[in-house]
Design an enzyme around this catalytic site. Structure first.
Site, PDB file in Angstrom:
ATOM      1  N   GLU A   1       0.830  -1.217   0.000  1.00  0.00           N
ATOM      2  CA  GLU A   1       0.000   0.000   0.000  1.00  0.00           C
ATOM      3  C   GLU A   1       0.860   1.261   0.000  1.00  0.00           C
ATOM      4  O   GLU A   1       0.616   2.198   0.773  1.00  0.00           O
ATOM      5  CB  GLU A   1      -0.946  -0.003   1.209  1.00  0.00           C
ATOM      6  CG  GLU A   1      -1.901  -1.175   1.194  1.00  0.00           C
ATOM      7  CD  GLU A   1      -2.951  -1.128   2.295  1.00  0.00           C
ATOM      8  OE1 GLU A   1      -2.885  -0.242   3.172  1.00  0.00           O
ATOM      9  OE2 GLU A   1      -3.857  -1.980   2.276  1.00  0.00           O
TER      10      GLU A   1
ATOM     11  N   GLU B   1      -3.960  -9.051   0.587  1.00  0.00           N
ATOM     12  CA  GLU B   1      -4.382  -8.822   1.971  1.00  0.00           C
ATOM     13  C   GLU B   1      -5.899  -8.886   1.986  1.00  0.00           C
ATOM     14  O   GLU B   1      -6.552  -8.224   1.182  1.00  0.00           O
ATOM     15  CB  GLU B   1      -3.872  -7.451   2.434  1.00  0.00           C
ATOM     16  CG  GLU B   1      -3.725  -7.356   3.931  1.00  0.00           C
ATOM     17  CD  GLU B   1      -3.040  -6.053   4.332  1.00  0.00           C
ATOM     18  OE1 GLU B   1      -1.886  -5.823   3.920  1.00  0.00           O
ATOM     19  OE2 GLU B   1      -3.676  -5.263   5.042  1.00  0.00           O
TER      20      GLU B   1
HETATM   21  C1  GAL Z   1      -4.031  -2.619   5.580  1.00  0.00           C
HETATM   22  C2  GAL Z   1      -2.533  -2.501   5.845  1.00  0.00           C
HETATM   23  C3  GAL Z   1      -2.122  -3.341   7.036  1.00  0.00           C
HETATM   24  C4  GAL Z   1      -3.049  -3.097   8.171  1.00  0.00           C
HETATM   25  C5  GAL Z   1      -4.446  -3.417   7.739  1.00  0.00           C
HETATM   26  C6  GAL Z   1      -5.472  -3.321   8.830  1.00  0.00           C
HETATM   27  O1  GAL Z   1      -4.491  -1.609   4.781  1.00  0.00           O
HETATM   28  O2  GAL Z   1      -1.818  -2.937   4.728  1.00  0.00           O
HETATM   29  O3  GAL Z   1      -0.790  -3.027   7.393  1.00  0.00           O
HETATM   30  O4  GAL Z   1      -2.936  -1.760   8.550  1.00  0.00           O
HETATM   31  O5  GAL Z   1      -4.799  -2.550   6.712  1.00  0.00           O
HETATM   32  O6  GAL Z   1      -6.754  -3.588   8.329  1.00  0.00           O
END
Ligand code: GAL
Length: 820
Positions: free
Chosen positions: A427, A503
């Site tokens: 991100e 993710e």
């Molecule tokens: C994502 C990020 C992670 C964590 C996660 C929590 O956007 O890449 O590091 O912050 O959100 O939901």
């Protein structure tokens, strides 16, 4: 005195074990007897300085994990764009509220055995948090800023012959430099490698297996050497030590030697059978053996096909993965192999087949364990490039250090069969703007230059934008963080032919806590700063697990997912970012103590296709003070069952609540969970009977309303550990009633006493709001449980852990520490 003898002994062992084989390399691990001080000291690199008031510590070491927690530490008043925030807010526990900010100095005296002219000595760090500056005998050797990077220095010219040398390391963590608890100090291993000046270059060997069939594998070895007119003799050995192939080469191309070695009837590295081989490489000049190294590798093929994704050894393999931060909960960031192995064992039982090292270089120990246990690894590098997420983050170092850090990542780990993909970032705000697109290409080219065999991804959150500006088209694998609503369009727009859920499913829950009414929520908060374990609460930008399951199941071009996260971690207590004392995450499938939350069984029911899963929630103990269940008798209290069976019948005190069957016809939850929504609570027994697809009852499970806390139940994950001063046994302590039922709301204060051949290490109860310190031998149970960690000493014998609590009978468990 004892410590000194032990250090000398381990030094000798390292030397002896190498000289016995008559090999010309010595590796010293610098573990014990470091001196440490947690402040800046003028001239601390100077050998003249006295360090009488410094603490004696062992490395790996995390100076901040003993706390205490303090809401003012690194409190960050920020507007977090990624979290879709509209205004700046004071985030108290964002980086764990542990004292990791500031300067730490480490000093270590060491002798280099048989150091003489013609030797080359390297000093290697697997990671130091952060901004390391290094001196030997008062002279500056160099620096390396990124806390997660592997790095090394050639210290030959700084050493004294036959004398003690002084290594000094200064580290500094600035505020606003992380989005989670980074740890502090020399938290990974440090080694000194002594070799001849004619040698294999550090990390200069790359072993690949370009051709693999049942009959024959081609093992290609490319190695860089220092020295001329040399001969390379390689022996390939299998895991039992049998030599299966040999090769001798004298031809050099510049400083490189290449060998192609045939291994007949290769034993393939796979998830089911992670077979490993060893290449023992000897470097001769004339008849003299100059250097020797043994590199472990696996024979396997990794391809990525359009519309299919990862094809491992010819088999399409979807990523059933989790993201993991590097901290080990109560142990902090200090690496410990037993702690890492426990995590991976728990995940493997869940059916998880892959880890994403979010958002940085994994520890070498973790990669080694993935090799040994048959787990795939997506090795990540950065959370930031040139554009900041946090003021003092990696953006300060990117331009000068990114190439070096990527090179070191790849060179240090590319021989590990478990790594099947690199990630150039997570991100990164550089997803915006043309410069970012150029950086993306530049970084991917570095990965490709260093390793032509594995693809590169980036976890993207600005997907709508990266579809337009070309950023997302650059990477070998387009990784989408969340944003399920864009999967279809991204598949259409991006040229690669598949999508990775890099993710997914930032769902939040607290182990054993249930809230009513049971509904789907985004960013739901409660007065007790806990989240409900009905697994229906997610972040604003995210979703609950079932929504990802649908994409994973219905589309071949969705090549897998990495759930955020496998275990809770220190820091980032979303959705309680501003709510002190929340200081660790709620995202974990398992809590900070490593105990499975209900969600564990939801994933297990889908991912572990070999074993039965039949899990009931909630617990059946009302009233529950925490959840405000005082008057629940007769109240609607939904019951969920997570199981690999498609249908089941539920009974409350023998009364059938009907049969539920998984179905695609209703909500996404109905496809993956069995849910009885209208159950009325009455104390007693909740029983579920599961049916096979022919309607035969095949399994059952009961949950009972527990009585008062009566005694304790102690269960060790390993009852025999190694007497090496490092190994750990994790003992789960449960508060139970007189019949042995877990008291699911018990919060008794418990005390621990360890005697014999071990010591009390830490304790953790998984409560994200607890301010009790992990290293103190007392803690409250949370939802009836906690986990005590016991560490071996360096002597064999019995370790005894005693646990007591007011009104509860003292319980004891024995662990055997053995020399292995
Ligand atoms: C994502 C990020 C992670 C964590 C996660 C929590 O956007 O890449 O590091 O912050 O959100 O939901």
């Amino acid at each position: 005195m004892k410590k000194i003898i032990l250090t000398i002994l381990s030094l000798l062992i390292a030397t002896i074990s190498f000289s016995q084989n008559n090999t010309p390399r010595t590796i010293l691990s610098l573990e014990d007897n470091w001196k440490f001080i947690n402040r800046d000291v003028e001239g601390a690199e100077n050998p003249e300085l006295t360090t009488a008031n410094w603490e004696i510590v062992s490395v790996p070491h995390d100076w901040a994990i003993k706390g205490p927690f303090d809401k003012t530490i690194d409190a960050q008043k920020v507007r977090v764009e990624q979290d879709l925030e509209e205004e700046a807010r004071l985030r108290t526990g964002r980086t764990g509220a542990l004292p990791h900010i500031g300067v730490g100095w480490y000093r270590k005296i060491f002798e280099v055995p048989e150091f003489e002219k013609g030797k080359k000595v390297l000093l290697t760090f697997d990671g130091a948090m952060s901004d390391a500056h290094v001196w030997i005998n008062g002279e500056k050797v160099g620096n390396h800023p990124y806390g997660y990077a592997y790095f090394y220095f050639d210290i030959t010219d700084y050493l004294k012959e036959d004398e003690e040398n002084l290594l000094a390391v200064r580290l500094e963590n600035l505020p606003f430099s992380s989005r989670w608890y980074p740890g502090a100090g020399i938290y990974r291993k440090v080694q000194v490698i002594v070799k001849d000046e004619v040698n294999f270059k550090h990390w200069g060997t790359f072993i690949t297996t370009p051709f693999v069939s049942e009959e024959m594998a081609q093992v290609n070895i490319k190695t860089e050497v220092n020295g001329e007119n040399v001969k390379l003799v390689t022996e390939i050995k299998d895991a039992d030590g049998n030599i299966v192939a040999t090769c001798s080469s004298e031809k050099m191309f510049g400083n490189k030697i290449e060998q192609n070695i045939g291994v007949p009837n290769p034993k393939i590295w796979s998830l089911e059978e992670p077979n490993l081989y060893f290449a023992t490489m000897k470097l001769y000049q004339g008849n003299e053996l100059k250097d020797e190294q043994t590199i472990r590798f696996g024979i396997r093929t990794v391809e990525y096909e359009r519309g299919k994704g990862l094809v491992l050894n010819g088999k399409v393999t979807k990523f059933k993965g989790v993201c993991l931060h590097h901290d080990l909960g109560p142990l902090g960031a200090a690496v410990n192999r037993a702690a890492l192995k426990r995590q991976l064992t728990i995940l493997k039982d869940m059916g998880c087949n892959a880890i994403r090292s979010a958002h940085n270089m994994p520890s070498i120990e973790q990669v080694e364990l993935c090799d040994e246990m048959g787990i795939l690894m997506l090795a990540e590098s950065f959370d930031e490039w040139a554009k900041p997420k946090v003021k003092n983050g990696y953006n300060r170092w990117f331009d000068e250090w990114a190439e070096k850090d990527v090179m070191n990542l790849v060179r240090a780990t590319r021989n590990h069969p478990s790594i099947v993909m690199w990630s150039a970032g997570n991100e990164v705000p550089d997803q915006w703007g043309n410069e970012g697109v150029k950086r993306a290409k530049w970084l991917q080219d570095i990965f490709h230059r260093e390793d032509h065999t594995r693809p590169v991804t980036v976890g993207m959150d600005q997907v709508a934008n990266t579809m337009k500006n070309g950023f997302g088209a650059i990477f070998d694998i387009p990784g989408l963080n969340y944003r399920l609503h864009l999967y279809d369009e991204a598949y259409d727009v991006f040229p690669q032919g598949f999508i990775l859920g890099s993710e997914t499913a930032s769902t939040v829950s607290s182990r054993g806590i249930y809230k009513f009414p049971v509904e789907k929520y985004k960013h739901k908060t409660y007065d007790d700063f806990q989240s409900s374990s009905y697994d229906l609460e997610a972040c604003r930008w995210s979703n609950v697990p079932d929504e990802d399951f649908v994409w994973q199941d219905d589309y071949d071009w969705v090549i897998g997912e990495f759930v955020w996260t496998g275990f809770d971690y220190l820091g980032e207590p979303t959705p309680y970012n501003e709510a002190w004392p929340a200081r660790s995450s709620y995202f974990g499938i398992c809590d900070l103590a490593g105990l499975p939350k209900d969600r564990f069984y939801l994933y297990r029911s889908r991912w572990n296709t070999d074993d039965e899963t039949l899990h009931i929630l909630p617990h059946w103990n009302l009233p529950d003070r925490q959840a405000g269940w005082e008057n629940r008798k007769g109240e609607i209290t939904p019951v969920f069952v997570y199981t690999n069976y498609n249908s089941a019948e539920l009974f409350v005190n023998g009364k059938s609540q009907g049969i539920q069957t998984k179905t695609k016809e209703k909500t996404k939850q109905h496809r993956y969970r069995l849910m009885w929504i209208d159950v009325k609570y009455e104390p007693g027994t909740l029983k579920v009977v599961a049916f096979d697809d022919d309607g035969n009852p095949v399994a059952e499970k009961e949950v009972h309303t527990a009585g008062k806390p009566h005694h304790l139940k102690l269960e060790a994950d390993r009852s025999e550990i190694e007497a090496d001063g490092k190994d750990l046994s994790y003992i789960t302590v449960s508060v139970v009633d007189k019949d042995g039922n877990l008291c699911p709301t018990a919060d008794n204060q418990l005390n621990f006493d360890v005697s014999g051949a071990g010591k009390f290490k830490v304790v953790c109860n998984g409560d994200a709001t607890s301010l009790e310190m992990f290293h103190k031998p007392t803690m409250k149970a949370f939802s009836g449980k906690l986990v005590v960690t016991v560490q071996s000493l360096e002597e064999a014998g019995e370790i005894e852990l005693k646990v007591n609590g007011k009104g509860l009978k003292t319980e004891t468990i024995k662990i055997q520490a053995t020399k292995m």
